[in-house]
Design a protein around this motif. Structure first.
Motif, short mmCIF file in Angstrom:
data_model
loop_
_atom_site.label_atom_id
_atom_site.label_comp_id
_atom_site.label_asym_id
_atom_site.label_seq_id
_atom_site.Cartn_x
_atom_site.Cartn_y
_atom_site.Cartn_z
N VAL A 36 0.86 -1.18 0.00
CA VAL A 36 0.00 0.00 0.00
C VAL A 36 0.90 1.23 0.00
CG1 VAL A 36 -1.85 1.23 1.16
CG2 VAL A 36 -1.74 -1.26 1.32
N PRO A 37 1.25 1.77 -1.18
CA PRO A 37 2.15 2.92 -1.22
C PRO A 37 1.46 4.20 -0.74
CG PRO A 37 1.29 2.48 -3.40
CD PRO A 37 0.77 1.38 -2.50
N LEU A 38 2.27 5.14 -0.31
CA LEU A 38 1.71 6.43 0.07
C LEU A 38 1.07 7.10 -1.13
CD1 LEU A 38 1.43 8.58 2.29
CD2 LEU A 38 3.59 9.55 1.51
N ILE A 39 1.72 6.98 -2.28
CA ILE A 39 1.21 7.57 -3.51
C ILE A 39 1.26 6.52 -4.61
CG2 ILE A 39 1.52 9.38 -5.24
CD1 ILE A 39 2.98 10.99 -3.13
N LYS A 40 0.17 6.32 -5.32
CA LYS A 40 0.16 5.43 -6.47
C LYS A 40 0.45 6.25 -7.72
CE LYS A 40 -2.49 1.85 -8.84
NZ LYS A 40 -3.77 1.09 -8.89
N LEU A 41 1.51 5.89 -8.43
CA LEU A 41 1.95 6.66 -9.59
C LEU A 41 1.45 6.07 -10.91
CD1 LEU A 41 5.66 7.34 -8.57
CD2 LEU A 41 3.63 8.68 -8.03
N SER A 44 1.63 -0.03 -11.98
CA SER A 44 2.71 -0.92 -11.53
C SER A 44 3.69 -0.28 -10.57
CB SER A 44 3.48 -1.45 -12.74
OG SER A 44 4.05 -0.38 -13.47
N THR A 45 3.60 1.04 -10.35
CA THR A 45 4.57 1.71 -9.47
C THR A 45 3.88 2.63 -8.47
OG1 THR A 45 4.88 3.52 -11.06
CG2 THR A 45 6.43 1.67 -11.19
N GLY A 46 4.54 2.77 -7.33
CA GLY A 46 4.09 3.69 -6.30
C GLY A 46 5.28 4.35 -5.66
N ALA A 47 5.05 5.32 -4.79
CA ALA A 47 6.15 6.07 -4.17
C ALA A 47 5.91 6.23 -2.69
CB ALA A 47 6.30 7.44 -4.83
N HIS A 48 7.01 6.19 -1.94
CA HIS A 48 6.99 6.45 -0.50
C HIS A 48 7.77 7.72 -0.21
CE1 HIS A 48 5.10 2.74 1.01
NE2 HIS A 48 5.72 2.13 0.02
N LEU A 49 7.25 8.54 0.67
CA LEU A 49 7.95 9.75 1.09
C LEU A 49 9.07 9.37 2.04
CD1 LEU A 49 8.11 12.87 1.19
CD2 LEU A 49 6.50 12.76 3.12
N LEU A 50 10.31 9.71 1.67
CA LEU A 50 11.47 9.39 2.50
C LEU A 50 11.85 10.52 3.44
CD1 LEU A 50 13.85 7.62 -0.08
CD2 LEU A 50 12.21 6.57 1.49
N ALA A 51 11.77 11.76 2.94
CA ALA A 51 12.21 12.90 3.77
C ALA A 51 11.62 14.18 3.22
CB ALA A 51 13.74 12.98 3.79
N THR A 52 11.56 15.17 4.09
CA THR A 52 11.07 16.49 3.72
C THR A 52 12.02 17.55 4.27
OG1 THR A 52 8.76 15.74 3.78
CG2 THR A 52 9.14 18.11 3.88
N ASN A 53 12.31 18.55 3.45
CA ASN A 53 13.15 19.67 3.87
C ASN A 53 12.33 20.94 3.77
OD1 ASN A 53 15.07 21.75 4.12
ND2 ASN A 53 16.69 20.49 3.22
N SER A 319 0.93 17.73 -11.14
CA SER A 319 -0.14 18.68 -11.45
C SER A 319 -0.17 19.81 -10.44
CB SER A 319 -1.50 17.96 -11.44
OG SER A 319 -1.86 17.60 -10.11
N LEU A 320 -1.00 20.80 -10.73
CA LEU A 320 -1.15 21.95 -9.84
C LEU A 320 -1.66 21.52 -8.47
CD1 LEU A 320 -1.03 25.07 -9.71
CD2 LEU A 320 -3.41 25.10 -10.44
N ALA A 321 -2.45 20.46 -8.43
CA ALA A 321 -2.96 19.94 -7.15
C ALA A 321 -1.95 19.06 -6.43
CB ALA A 321 -4.25 19.15 -7.39
N GLY A 322 -0.79 18.80 -7.04
CA GLY A 322 0.23 17.99 -6.39
C GLY A 322 0.16 16.51 -6.72
N HIS A 323 -0.74 16.10 -7.61
CA HIS A 323 -0.80 14.69 -8.00
C HIS A 323 0.35 14.36 -8.95
CE1 HIS A 323 -5.25 15.55 -7.19
NE2 HIS A 323 -4.79 14.84 -6.17
N ILE A 324 0.88 13.14 -8.81
CA ILE A 324 2.05 12.72 -9.59
C ILE A 324 1.69 11.46 -10.37
CG2 ILE A 324 4.49 12.05 -9.48
CD1 ILE A 324 4.63 13.40 -6.74
N VAL A 325 2.24 11.37 -11.58
CA VAL A 325 2.02 10.18 -12.40
C VAL A 325 3.35 9.74 -13.00
CG1 VAL A 325 1.50 11.42 -14.53
CG2 VAL A 325 0.56 9.14 -14.18
N ASP A 326 3.53 8.43 -13.06
CA ASP A 326 4.70 7.80 -13.68
C ASP A 326 4.23 7.24 -15.02
OD1 ASP A 326 6.93 6.36 -14.40
OD2 ASP A 326 6.93 5.04 -12.66
N TYR A 327 4.77 7.78 -16.11
CA TYR A 327 4.21 7.50 -17.44
C TYR A 327 5.32 7.09 -18.40
CZ TYR A 327 1.08 8.13 -21.48
OH TYR A 327 0.30 7.93 -22.59
#
Length: 430
Positions: A36-41, A44-53, A319-327
């Motif tokens: 269950v990724p934090l973000i589904k891209l 077949s791929t998703g992303a996890h937040l590792l760090a924030t600055n 996107s402007l709303a912060g959504h991310i896609v892996d294409y």
């Protein structure tokens, strides 16, 4: 995710950063049934937040240290003019005292562009807004320290463009730089001898300068609704002008496919891809052309995109709303049909895929030539008793035709019917 309007792949093929009000580091994972990724891209791929600055609130531009592997080192250009080296927590760069190092111009003004030198990776170049008493292009060596007896930030090793504005810049190679200046010209600077202008052209397309990674002679830049593609060997005018319906917000060359330029327009859900075609007739190059393609990765109001450094035709978009896609953009395929009925097509630069007659997928093609071949191998059409030919097919109408021929032939032989120059009355020819 709100406010994260920019995105960039890192040299580490599975990590990327986003930035807006804060800088975030993500790692990509391939999805599994239970994950269950934090973000589904993508499917077949998703992303996890590792760090924030969250230490920098007025970020104008960012570039990632080109030799970053496990840990990332960022050069962050800010609205106050500072270029700050930063990381995400404790890293291998701490022992070199690089995180937190500030590169500061003499006079405060926004930093419009920053770029690491990909050959001499200890050098950083930055471009700034105009100040009548300062230079707009500054080159630093991060391994330098303040001169003996001095305190404060290190000094630039090269300065160029007094009282100029630098809107964008890009390294052509480790010693030559392209800069867009003063809303009116692009300059080619040679840093092998201090900073010397070796070429220039007059144009308003001074924004977003991008160098073709597969052919350093070609640059791209934009202004308003136009993208210009340049050949530095003939720098008087662009070799290609690509008009758009809306203002351009970003352009960049694909890192894995030759002469493929991606452009992004404001407030649109799609990207325009231009395959720049060059033709040589005899010993002369013909005026190039571009094959345009529009791809829609599935976002509204895309604000940025970034090509993957090694995976073919793959990019991230935000996107402007912060959504991310892996294409991944699929190439136009070259389809070939072999003499033994196998289908072969190209899949990227290094792979060929094929299907054979035995594949279940092949049946869905309903290939008549395959049926003809199978029937011929069984002696179809050669049986003396015509109805036997009909028994070899699964087509009811075709089977009925053979049965009719068999019956009409039999009736003529029995004398029940009289054929006129034919053993099959009513049939024109067999």
């Amino acid at each position: 995710m709100a406010g994260k309007l920019e995105i960039q792949w890192s040299p580490n093929r599975n990590k990327f950063i986003t930035w807006g009000s804060e800088v975030c580091l993500y790692e990509i994972e391939h999805l599994k049934e239970q994950s269950v990724p934090l973000i589904k891209l993508s499917p077949s791929t998703g992303a996890h937040l590792l760090a924030t600055n969250s230490n920098y609130h007025y970020v104008k531009c960012i570039d990632i240290y080109p030799k970053s592997d496990k840990d990332l080192l960022l050069a962050i250009g800010q609205a106050n003019g500072k270029v700050v080296l930063s990381t995400f927590g404790a890293t291998i760069y701490d022992s070199q005292f690089l995180p937190g190092k500030e590169l500061i111009p003499r006079h405060q003004r926004p930093c419009n562009a920053v770029s690491w030198n990909t050959v001499e990776c200890n050098k950083i170049i930055a471009g700034f807004e105009k100040n009548r008493s300062d230079y707009s292009v500054l080159l630093w060596d991060i391994n330098k320290t303040p001169s003996h007896g001095e305190n404060g930030p290190i000094r630039p090793i090269v300065e160029y463009g007094l009282s100029d504005t630098t809107h964008s810049l890009a390294w052509i190679n480790g010693k030559v730089l392209a800069t867009g200046n003063n809303n009116k010209q692009i300059r080619i600077l040679d840093f092998r001898d201090s900073a010397k202008q070796v070429n220039h052209t007059i144009t308003k397309a001074v924004h977003g300068i991008s160098v073709n990674p597969h052919n350093e002679r070609f640059l791209a830049s934009y202004v308003d609704h136009q993208v210009c593609v340049w050949d530095t060997r003939n720098f008087e005018k662009p070799m290609l002008i690509l008009p758009h319906s809306k203002h351009i917000s970003k352009i960049t060359w694909c890192t894995t496919k030759q002469n493929l330029l991606g452009t992004l327009q404001r407030d649109l859900p799609s990207l325009n891809l231009y395959d720049i075609q060059q033709t040589i007739v005899g010993n002369e190059e013909v005026e190039p052309s571009a094959i345009e393609r529009i791809v829609t990765p599935g976002l509204h109001n895309i604000t940025s995109f970034s090509w993957h450094p090694t995976d073919e035709n793959r990019f991230l978009a935000i996107s402007l709303a912060g959504h991310i896609v892996d294409y991944t953009v699929f190439d136009r395929i070259t389809l070939n049909w072999t003499t033994n009925a196998n289908l072969v097509w190209s899949c990227g630069r290094k792979t060929l895929k094929y299907i054979t007659e035995s594949s279940p997928l092949y049946d869905s093609l309903q290939d008549i030539s395959q049926k003809i071949k199978l029937r011929a191998c069984k002696g179809y059409g050669l049986k003396d008793e015509l109805c036997k030919n009909g028994e070899m097919v699964d087509d009811v109408m075709l089977r009925n035709v053979w049965n009719r021929l068999h019956l009409s032939n039999k009736l003529v032989e029995d004398g029940t019917l009289r054929g006129s120059n034919s053993r099959h009355p009513g049939v024109r020819s067999v």
